[in-house]
Design an enzyme around this catalytic site. Structure first.
Site, PDB file in Angstrom:
ATOM      1  N   ASP A  36      -0.152   5.056   0.791  1.00 16.67           N
ATOM      2  CA  ASP A  36      -0.400   6.082   1.802  1.00 16.67           C
ATOM      3  C   ASP A  36      -0.307   5.515   3.209  1.00 16.67           C
ATOM      4  OD1 ASP A  36      -0.897   7.511  -0.455  1.00 16.67           O
ATOM      5  OD2 ASP A  36      -3.024   7.863  -0.060  1.00 16.67           O
ATOM      6  N   ASP A  77       0.871  -1.171   0.000  1.00 15.81           N
ATOM      7  CA  ASP A  77       0.000   0.000   0.000  1.00 15.81           C
ATOM      8  C   ASP A  77       0.913   1.227   0.000  1.00 15.81           C
ATOM      9  OD1 ASP A  77      -2.382   1.619   0.423  1.00 15.81           O
ATOM     10  OD2 ASP A  77      -1.730   1.778   2.512  1.00 15.81           O
TER      11      ASP A  77
END
Length: 280
Positions: free
Chosen positions: A29, A27
């Site tokens: 963020d 991922d």
């Protein structure tokens, strides 16, 4: 392995015990960068005339809620809806140009040193690195390129005549992330049982379930509880640094040149399109 990076004894980025290709899915963020990639470019977008001061304030408030909360489904959906409304009518080439030109200014100070080191470890172990993000591909792809990622799974906004319509062709979120990972694995031949995934968000549980080695990064209470129940690793990233400070001198010039070329190409496309519109 840096023991301060993890609170779990599960090995990180060990060489694969299979002959099949493997991958590490990250991922973006709050996992690789300590902010929201979609809102990190607010200032340069405002300078480029895409945003007003009022919309920057609204976006900053949405980001504050996102970062302060647990990034649950409702919070993420609010941020997505806000950003979708905001980009309607934007010129795609102009967005790409701004992102390329201001990438290091906007993202560099927020990159976790631990994440960059872990990406390098996975590459050294022979794995592909895949960035998986709900942010738009025009933002995620340049960041992934600088990080040295091999593939990107990101949200794709609908485009008509070079402008964003505000509709979404593919939303890389929740179960959609897991579906896209399985599709990429089928295409590239990845052994998902021997692959890795990293995320900070409870909404990425489907993504973490897709691989044999899931890790919760800077987990909130909800994700930590699930991680403990599933036997996933727990990692803590706490050192945001400038990305270029972590890039080897031999590759730094390549990184800078890549961003410069991308900026030049995007700017040329935007200028041509603007000239055509004025002539019409």
């Amino acid at each position: 392995m840096d023991d301060s990076r993890t609170t779990d004894a599960t090995p990180v980025a060990v060489p694969p015990d299979t002959d099949a290709p493997t991958a590490a899915f990250f991922d973006l963020d709050k996992t690789i960068i300590a902010t929201s990639s979609a809102t990190a470019f607010s200032r340069p977008f405002m300078a480029g005339g895409l945003l007003t001061r009022r919309s920057v304030i609204r976006t900053a408030y949405a980001q504050l809620l996102y970062l302060a909360g647990g990034a649950d489904e409702a919070q993420t959906e609010r941020l997505r809806a806000q950003l979708s409304r905001m980009v309607t009518g934007w010129d795609v080439a102009q967005v790409s140009s701004i992102v390329a030109e201001t990438l290091h200014e906007s993202i560099d100070p927020a990159v976790y040193a631990e994440a960059v080191a872990l990406i390098e470890e996975h590459h050294e172990a022979g794995r592909d690195v895949v960035i998986v993000s709900a942010s738009g591909s025009e933002i995620v792809e340049p960041i992934a390129a600088v990080l040295g990622a091999d593939h990107v799974i990101a949200t794709r906004m609908a485009v008509l005549d070079g402008l964003y319509t505000g509709e979404i062709d593919f939303y890389a979120y929740g179960e959609n992330k897991a579906t896209a990972i399985r599709e990429l694995a089928a295409e590239r031949g990845y052994d998902l049982a021997a692959s890795y995934a990293y995320s900070d968000s409870i909404t990425d549980v489907p993504m973490l379930e897709t691989v044999g080695h899931g890790f919760a990064v800077n987990a909130d209470r909800a994700l930590r509880r699930v991680a403990v129940e599933r036997g996933w690793g727990l990692l803590t990233f706490s050192r945001p640094v400038a990305l270029l400070s972590l890039v080897r001198p031999s590759t730094r010039s390549v990184v800078v040149a890549t961003v410069a070329v991308a900026a030049g190409c995007a700017l040329a496309v935007w200028l041509v399109r603007r000239a055509r519109r004025r002539a019409a």
